[in-house]
Design an enzyme around this catalytic site. Structure first.
Site, PDB file in Angstrom:
ATOM      1  N   SER B 131       0.277  -1.489  -0.099  1.00  0.00           N
ATOM      2  CA  SER B 131       0.152   0.360  -0.066  1.00  0.00           C
ATOM      3  C   SER B 131       0.601   1.280  -0.220  1.00  0.00           C
ATOM      4  O   SER B 131       1.457   1.654  -1.125  1.00  0.00           O
ATOM      5  CB  SER B 131      -0.950  -0.141   1.214  1.00  0.00           C
ATOM      6  OG  SER B 131      -1.639   0.685   0.931  1.00  0.00           O
ATOM      7  N   HIS B 173      -4.247  -0.710  -4.612  1.00  0.00           N
ATOM      8  CA  HIS B 173      -5.479  -0.851  -4.335  1.00  0.00           C
ATOM      9  C   HIS B 173      -6.250  -0.749  -5.972  1.00  0.00           C
ATOM     10  O   HIS B 173      -7.222   0.071  -6.194  1.00  0.00           O
ATOM     11  CB  HIS B 173      -6.146   0.051  -3.475  1.00  0.00           C
ATOM     12  CG  HIS B 173      -5.607  -0.301  -1.793  1.00  0.00           C
ATOM     13  ND1 HIS B 173      -6.111  -1.143  -0.849  1.00  0.00           N
ATOM     14  CD2 HIS B 173      -4.386   0.881  -1.382  1.00  0.00           C
ATOM     15  CE1 HIS B 173      -5.021  -0.931  -0.430  1.00  0.00           C
ATOM     16  NE2 HIS B 173      -4.504  -0.282  -0.347  1.00  0.00           N
ATOM     17  N   GLU B 200      -5.039  -4.979  -4.582  1.00  0.00           N
ATOM     18  CA  GLU B 200      -5.034  -5.531  -3.763  1.00  0.00           C
ATOM     19  C   GLU B 200      -5.055  -7.420  -3.318  1.00  0.00           C
ATOM     20  O   GLU B 200      -4.803  -7.891  -4.490  1.00  0.00           O
ATOM     21  CB  GLU B 200      -6.126  -5.586  -2.827  1.00  0.00           C
ATOM     22  CG  GLU B 200      -7.100  -3.637  -2.683  1.00  0.00           C
ATOM     23  CD  GLU B 200      -7.828  -3.243  -1.921  1.00  0.00           C
ATOM     24  OE1 GLU B 200      -8.483  -4.908  -1.819  1.00  0.00           O
ATOM     25  OE2 GLU B 200      -8.049  -2.930  -1.727  1.00  0.00           O
TER      26      GLU B 200
END
Lengths: 278, 278
Positions: B131, B173, B200
């Site tokens: 992330s 994401h 993800e």
């Protein structure tokens, strides 16, 4: 003049402006004949035909159309009514509202009304649709599917469309709902090689074999003519798709695209020297 | 052997599995030396360093790493601590957690700790991040931006990244948040020509000049090497971008990509005959 060279379509990605300048709906009225326009609103997609239809009557009237009427078909019997057929025969523009695209095809496809609309379309009148009304434009349509996820085979249901713009895949509310995955999934699963993702308040205005983008957002073009590999024949339904070598174009307002040669029309725009440079 | 040929990165699109098979985190431990792994968890990105860090200690220990410790840097002073420097010197793997990517660069970039990490990286140890920890990998990173919208200049803020994988743009994401627009916006505004959108529970595992996709989703590759036109120099900040002629690849688990030659590696896979066909 073949029907392809005459065809006029306004394919809208949903949520078009109905209060302000209305540049998209204005284009529909202009192509339908301006102050002489006789527009038929097809409300088959929606379960609120009166509410949705009267909203469009109000806008099209405000923009100067001469005559605007609703054809509400709740069943295939309705789609054979002589009133509906007469309205279409006299129309200079047909507009499909949003709702559920499967309602449009299940009620209208292969009825007399369908034949009448296609006849008027081949004679050159404009056919327009928004959201579900945009989804039905190709010969194979996205019936429903998942948004904001990666492409898999089972994420999208395909079915027959109304066939006004055959050989392409169309998705709507495109950037706003994150639908690249489902556009690619639909594209990989059927013969068409051109996929178009149309944003909200944005339209693909087709004239013959070209379209121009009109509105606030963009049209995302995925062209798989030169795809060198996909794994559609190898994977199970819930496994992620591979898709290598597609072309990607992002086209905002004023940009044109050549549907026959699969190319953005860039005449008069900077080419190549700006490539890969900011 | 140049540092490029030795480099090892595991760049994760967020939300990686920490309970099941953990195929991505397992790859991190394997590359860090397996049961001899000494992994340092960098929690700079998060405001919950203890909670987030201890979660990773638990997983990496369970997967068999020999030694796992947290380096929590709340300030640039912390990033000069001799304990932190010693931990990095002895580490066989570095892992950047999620959180806010701007915290990682503002606290660590151009400190002694940064130098120490880059030294170990150039010596061949694996550097991983998820992330926010993935966002910092390039030399120019996406600091923040809008999701599920079309590309515009003002939709994304760019800033210096940590530079482990220079010359590319990384977003995370990706399919789950509908980020094609912001990846293209970032790509069009800076010199890199390769944009990678990582899903993800999916990782880009870089070895030298190649990467392999590991995990549940896909990596979306946008290659603007052959872009024939963009309008970045012509538009105002809130106007939609045009971008014509990019290449698009969708790569799931097991697919490889050649970073030097900008091509998916398709050896042993069906090529061309499946192109454009379902």
């Amino acid at each position: 003049m073949s029907s392809e060279t005459k065809r006029q379509l306004v394919i809208i990605g949903g949520a078009e402006d109905k209060e302000g300048d209305c540049i998209i709906l204005r284009e529909v009225v202009r192509r339908a004949g301006g102050t002489k326009a006789r527009i038929v609103i097809m409300t088959a997609a929606t379960e609120l035909p009166r509410e949705v239809g009267e909203n469009y009557i109000r806008v099209f009237k405000r923009l100067g159309a001469d005559e605007v009427r609703i054809i509400d078909t709740e069943s295939r019997e309705d789609a054979a009514s002589s009133t509906a057929l007469k309205a279409v025969e006299e129309a200079t523009g047909i507009f499909f509202t949003g709702g559920d695209q499967a309602r449009i095809t299940s009620i209208i496809k292969d009825t007399e009304l369908d034949t009448a609309i296609h006849k008027r379309f081949s004679e050159g009148i404009v056919v327009a649709g928004t959201s579900a009304g945009a989804a039905v434009m190709p010969d194979v349509m996205i019936v429903e599917g998942d948004s904001v996820t990666n492409p898999r085979i089972n994420m999208v249901d395909l079915g027959p469309g109304m066939g006004f713009l055959p050989g392409v895949v169309i998705d709507q509310h495109f950037s706003q709902r994150g639908r690249l995955g489902r556009l690619i999934s639909a594209l990989a699963q059927q013969p068409a090689v051109l996929g178009f993702g149309i944003d909200e308040n944005t339209a693909m205005v087709v004239t013959g074999d070209e379209f121009e983008v009109v509105g606030e957002g963009i049209i995302t073009v995925v062209d798989e003519s030169e795809v060198v590999h996909n794994n559609v024949d190898e994977i199970l339904r819930d496994e992620p798709l591979a898709f290598c070598g597609a072309k990607l174009h992002i086209l905002p307002h004023g940009y044109k695209y050549d549907l026959a040669n699969h190319k953005p029309i860039l005449e008069g725009r900077s080419v190549a020297e700006t490539a890969g440079v900011s």
